[in-house]
Design a protein around this motif. Structure first.
Motif, mmCIF file in Angstrom:
data_model
loop_
_atom_site.group_PDB
_atom_site.id
_atom_site.type_symbol
_atom_site.label_atom_id
_atom_site.label_comp_id
_atom_site.label_asym_id
_atom_site.label_seq_id
_atom_site.Cartn_x
_atom_site.Cartn_y
_atom_site.Cartn_z
ATOM 1 N N LEU A 79 0.820 -1.210 0.000
ATOM 2 C CA LEU A 79 0.000 0.000 0.000
ATOM 3 C C LEU A 79 0.859 1.268 0.000
ATOM 4 C CD1 LEU A 79 -2.658 -1.121 2.652
ATOM 5 C CD2 LEU A 79 -2.881 -1.085 0.161
ATOM 6 N N ALA A 80 2.004 1.167 0.632
ATOM 7 C CA ALA A 80 2.865 2.353 0.725
ATOM 8 C C ALA A 80 3.276 2.814 -0.668
ATOM 9 C CB ALA A 80 4.105 2.023 1.556
ATOM 10 N N ASP A 81 3.528 4.108 -0.800
ATOM 11 C CA ASP A 81 3.882 4.691 -2.087
ATOM 12 C C ASP A 81 5.326 4.290 -2.445
ATOM 13 O OD1 ASP A 81 4.619 6.228 -4.192
ATOM 14 O OD2 ASP A 81 3.824 8.111 -3.400
ATOM 15 N N ALA A 82 5.438 3.410 -3.452
ATOM 16 C CA ALA A 82 6.760 2.878 -3.795
ATOM 17 C C ALA A 82 7.695 3.973 -4.286
ATOM 18 C CB ALA A 82 6.629 1.784 -4.854
ATOM 19 N N ARG A 83 7.122 4.990 -4.931
ATOM 20 C CA ARG A 83 7.982 6.046 -5.472
ATOM 21 C C ARG A 83 8.596 6.883 -4.363
ATOM 22 N NH1 ARG A 83 5.032 8.769 -10.233
ATOM 23 N NH2 ARG A 83 4.075 9.652 -8.438
ATOM 24 N N GLU A 84 7.768 7.175 -3.361
ATOM 25 C CA GLU A 84 8.269 7.957 -2.224
ATOM 26 C C GLU A 84 9.368 7.163 -1.512
ATOM 27 O OE1 GLU A 84 5.301 8.872 0.666
ATOM 28 O OE2 GLU A 84 6.682 10.127 1.817
ATOM 29 N N LEU A 85 9.108 5.870 -1.368
ATOM 30 C CA LEU A 85 10.079 5.003 -0.718
ATOM 31 C C LEU A 85 11.378 4.972 -1.526
ATOM 32 C CD1 LEU A 85 10.210 3.283 1.755
ATOM 33 C CD2 LEU A 85 9.311 1.344 0.459
ATOM 34 N N ALA A 86 11.235 4.901 -2.867
ATOM 35 C CA ALA A 86 12.419 4.859 -3.728
ATOM 36 C C ALA A 86 13.243 6.132 -3.560
ATOM 37 C CB ALA A 86 12.006 4.677 -5.184
ATOM 38 N N GLY A 87 12.547 7.261 -3.495
ATOM 39 C CA GLY A 87 13.248 8.537 -3.311
ATOM 40 C C GLY A 87 14.029 8.536 -2.009
ATOM 41 N N PHE A 88 13.397 8.002 -0.986
ATOM 42 C CA PHE A 88 14.056 7.940 0.325
ATOM 43 C C PHE A 88 15.299 7.038 0.269
ATOM 44 C CE2 PHE A 88 14.758 5.573 4.202
ATOM 45 C CZ PHE A 88 14.874 6.573 5.151
ATOM 46 N N LEU A 89 15.122 5.854 -0.354
ATOM 47 C CA LEU A 89 16.237 4.901 -0.397
ATOM 48 C C LEU A 89 17.391 5.456 -1.228
ATOM 49 C CD1 LEU A 89 14.324 1.514 -0.765
ATOM 50 C CD2 LEU A 89 15.313 2.529 1.292
ATOM 51 N N ARG A 90 17.054 6.236 -2.272
ATOM 52 C CA ARG A 90 18.114 6.820 -3.090
ATOM 53 C C ARG A 90 18.955 7.775 -2.252
ATOM 54 N NH1 ARG A 90 15.125 8.811 -7.126
ATOM 55 N NH2 ARG A 90 14.984 6.718 -7.962
ATOM 56 N N GLN A 91 18.252 8.565 -1.423
ATOM 57 C CA GLN A 91 18.975 9.516 -0.568
ATOM 58 C C GLN A 91 19.846 8.806 0.456
ATOM 59 O OE1 GLN A 91 15.949 11.791 1.305
ATOM 60 N NE2 GLN A 91 15.818 13.280 -0.353
ATOM 61 N N HIS A 92 19.438 7.621 0.823
ATOM 62 C CA HIS A 92 20.164 6.912 1.870
ATOM 63 C C HIS A 92 20.800 5.648 1.314
ATOM 64 C CE1 HIS A 92 18.640 9.711 4.868
ATOM 65 N NE2 HIS A 92 17.506 9.645 4.200
ATOM 66 N N GLY A 93 21.361 5.792 0.119
ATOM 67 C CA GLY A 93 21.969 4.652 -0.574
ATOM 68 C C GLY A 93 23.238 4.152 0.095
ATOM 69 N N HIS A 94 23.707 4.860 1.119
ATOM 70 C CA HIS A 94 24.927 4.398 1.791
ATOM 71 C C HIS A 94 24.619 3.277 2.791
ATOM 72 C CE1 HIS A 94 23.114 7.594 4.096
ATOM 73 N NE2 HIS A 94 23.773 7.207 5.162
ATOM 74 N N LEU A 95 23.342 3.004 3.030
ATOM 75 C CA LEU A 95 22.995 1.833 3.856
ATOM 76 C C LEU A 95 22.769 0.641 2.932
ATOM 77 C CD1 LEU A 95 22.083 4.203 5.851
ATOM 78 C CD2 LEU A 95 20.430 2.573 6.733
ATOM 79 N N GLN A 96 22.939 -0.556 3.465
ATOM 80 C CA GLN A 96 22.548 -1.755 2.735
ATOM 81 C C GLN A 96 21.086 -2.003 3.098
ATOM 82 O OE1 GLN A 96 25.550 -2.031 0.763
ATOM 83 N NE2 GLN A 96 24.928 -4.149 0.883
ATOM 84 N N TRP A 97 20.191 -1.966 2.120
ATOM 85 C CA TRP A 97 18.760 -2.110 2.411
ATOM 86 C C TRP A 97 18.256 -3.501 2.050
ATOM 87 C CZ3 TRP A 97 16.331 1.354 5.307
ATOM 88 C CH2 TRP A 97 16.826 2.651 5.369
ATOM 89 N N VAL A 98 17.480 -4.072 2.969
ATOM 90 C CA VAL A 98 16.841 -5.364 2.745
ATOM 91 C C VAL A 98 15.328 -5.121 2.801
ATOM 92 C CG1 VAL A 98 16.501 -7.685 3.705
ATOM 93 C CG2 VAL A 98 18.763 -6.601 3.839
ATOM 94 N N GLY A 99 14.590 -5.754 1.881
ATOM 95 C CA GLY A 99 13.144 -5.546 1.858
ATOM 96 C C GLY A 99 12.385 -6.754 2.371
ATOM 97 N N ILE A 100 11.231 -6.492 2.970
ATOM 98 C CA ILE A 100 10.305 -7.573 3.328
ATOM 99 C C ILE A 100 8.948 -7.198 2.740
ATOM 100 C CG2 ILE A 100 9.123 -8.786 5.192
ATOM 101 C CD1 ILE A 100 11.564 -8.366 6.924
ATOM 102 N N PHE A 101 8.416 -8.055 1.874
ATOM 103 C CA PHE A 101 7.219 -7.696 1.122
ATOM 104 C C PHE A 101 6.060 -8.635 1.407
ATOM 105 C CE2 PHE A 101 10.757 -5.997 -1.195
ATOM 106 C CZ PHE A 101 10.305 -4.778 -1.652
ATOM 107 N N ALA A 102 4.877 -8.069 1.405
ATOM 108 C CA ALA A 102 3.680 -8.910 1.362
ATOM 109 C C ALA A 102 3.674 -9.540 -0.030
ATOM 110 C CB ALA A 102 2.442 -8.045 1.564
ATOM 111 N N PRO A 103 3.311 -10.841 -0.129
ATOM 112 C CA PRO A 103 3.440 -11.521 -1.431
ATOM 113 C C PRO A 103 2.793 -10.756 -2.576
ATOM 114 C CG PRO A 103 2.787 -13.079 0.261
ATOM 115 C CD PRO A 103 2.770 -11.725 0.907
ATOM 116 N N HIS A 104 1.592 -10.205 -2.355
ATOM 117 C CA HIS A 104 0.917 -9.533 -3.467
ATOM 118 C C HIS A 104 1.608 -8.228 -3.863
ATOM 119 C CE1 HIS A 104 -0.855 -7.733 0.164
ATOM 120 N NE2 HIS A 104 -0.887 -6.646 -0.569
ATOM 121 N N ALA A 105 2.426 -7.668 -2.935
ATOM 122 C CA ALA A 105 3.105 -6.407 -3.237
ATOM 123 C C ALA A 105 4.067 -6.586 -4.412
ATOM 124 C CB ALA A 105 3.855 -5.904 -2.014
#
Ligand SMILES: Nc1ncnc2c1ncn2[C@@H]1O[C@H](COP(=O)(O)OP(=O)(O)OP(=O)(O)O)[C@@H](O)[C@H]1O
Ligand SMILES: [Mg+2]
Length: 441
Positions: free
Chosen positions: A55-81
């Protein structure tokens, strides 16, 4: 205890994996990107977890992750996501791994451990992209040699005596000189660099000391020299070994008397500057060879400072490479995340004859050449079999340098002085370059 930041917009599944199995992790939950930003400003994380319920806005999340690309990010998704294209892009561009609910805590433990290992390897500075890392004057490196150098710079910055910096080409002499100035009480004054090897010998005198109107034909008005313009600040005399002998006397006189007189005048002008000189050759050798005045050498070398070659401080390589990766980030594709393990190894194995400048060239080249998400040894021009020390950029520079020398020598009928003047370098530099390209007959 290892720290992980977990962003769980909507607090959907937090409890599901907050399990005993992750006992060696301290998980900090936040339920909004704003809170995550706040936490990231005050704490240092190597690894982040993002929970996505579709449900969360993937684009907003992407923008955030781009700004914080110095972290190693791991995702956990609901299957339908996973069905949404936004999520695909998110995974491909920003995540190092992902899981679907329900989470297998053992596998998640492995993933986080792996991500943590990578984060350690990348060893980011303790601040994030928006704040720093782009400071072109920062001396990056936290190995023992660099700490020693910084310590020496701190000390010499506090006093007024001349400093003589020695270091191989591209090792950071000018940066060290800037750091000395910036930390000295003259920081508010000018930092005036002059490359003694790049100014035609006939012009150095007037450049350094200035001239009065009518001092020579063409001097239609008076002009202050570089020494005068550095009043209250620091004069950086780069490649001091190239200073022609007749000017060595003038410089010595200035160092002794703290006054200069412009060409065409006998009036003494008091100038207060701090001298920092640099040379890529051991000046002592030039003294022994009789091309550099011994008395001037001792005046300049009150505080000698040696910049270690990059190969002598390999422990700084990951941090430096990362620094330039971020400095030139605008030249990279958005997909590019960083250096592959093999690229880091290749960098550690390389001899770096061109020092930090060579590293910059290779990283910039890799930013352009890389196809994948991670830079490979090949992108850096460091694949096994590549000739050590000749990055394509260096090659190109070498070739065009040689071409320019040849043409200029030809035009001048092999008159070295003329050719040097035409190219705007001193005769000493000209001879050095001719030796380098085997052009001396
Ligand atoms: N420790 C460092 N951290 C960050 N950047 C560095 C560091 N050392 C050198 N650099 C960068 O590497 C490049 C070369 O450094 P610099 O010009 O100071 O070297 P140099 O010794 O004066 O080289 P040359 O002998 O070729 O004039 C510059 O872009 C500089 O900003
Ligand atoms: Mg330099």
């Amino acid at each position: 205890m290892k720290q992980v930041l977990c962003i769980d917009v909507g607090r959907s599944r937090a409890a599901d994996f907050h399990s005993e199995t992750l006992h060696d992790w301290n998980i900090h939950f936040v339920d909004s990107l704003a809170d995550a930003r706040r936490l990231l400003r005050t704490r240092v994380y190597g690894v982040g977890l993002v929970l996505h319920d579709g449900l969360a806005d993937a684009r907003e999340l992407a923008g955030f992750l781009r700004q914080h690309g110095h972290l190693q990010w791991v995702g956990i998704f609901a299957p339908h996501a996973l069905d949404s294209p936004g999520c695909h892009d998110l995974i491909l561009e920003h995540l190092c791994d992902y899981h679907t609910l329900p989470v297998d805590p053992v596998r998640l433990g492995y993933t986080l451990g792996h991500a943590h290992g990578w984060a350690m390897l990348r060893r980011h500075p303790r601040v994030h992209v928006e704040d720093t890392g782009l400071d072109a004057t920062a001396l990056v490196g936290d190995g023992a040699a660099m700490l020693r150098l910084r310590n020496q710079i701190d000390r010499v910055a506090k006093v007024a005596a001349p400093v003589l910096i020695w270091g191989e080409s591209g090792s950071g002499k000018e940066l060290a000189a800037q750091a000395i100035h910036a930390q000295s009480e003259r920081a508010g004054g000018p930092f005036v660099p002059i490359n003694c090897g790049a100014i035609a010998p006939s012009l150095i005198h007037s450049e350094l000391f200035g001239y009065e109107r009518g001092a020579f034909s063409g001097a239609t008005r008076a002009k202050a020299g570089l020494i005068e313009s550095a009043h209250g600040g620091t004069l950086f005399l780069d490649e001091i070994g190239d200073l022609p002998q007749e000017l060595q006397v003038n410089l010595l006189r200035f160092l002794q008397e703290k006054t200069i007189s412009r060409l065409g005048s006998t009036r003494a002008i008091a100038v207060d500057v701090r001298i920092v000189a640099a040379s890529h050759v051991q000046l002592q050798d030039a003294v022994d060879a009789g091309v550099f005045r011994e008395d001037l050498y001792y005046r300049l070398a009150v505080l000698p400072l040696a910049i270690p070659a990059l190969r002598e401080r390999r422990d700084d390589l990951p941090l430096l490479a990362e620094h330039f990766f971020r400095r030139y980030a605008s030249e990279k594709s958005p997909r590019l995340r960083g250096f592959s393990h093999r690229a880091l190894e290749a960098m550690l194995d390389h001899a770096w004859p061109g020092n930090v400048r060579e590293l910059i060239n290779r990283v910039r080249r890799a930013l352009v050449m890389a196809d994948g998400r991670l830079i490979t040894p090949d992108d850096l021009g460091l694949a096994a079999g590549a000739v050590a020390g000749t990055a394509p950029l260096d090659d190109a520079r070498g070739r065009s340098e040689r071409g320019a020398l040849l043409e200029s020598l030809e035009r001048s009928g092999r008159n070295v002085s003329l050719a040097a003047r035409e190219l705007g370098v001193s005769r000493t530099t000209m001879y050095r370059l001719m030796d380098k390209h085997s052009l001396r007959e």
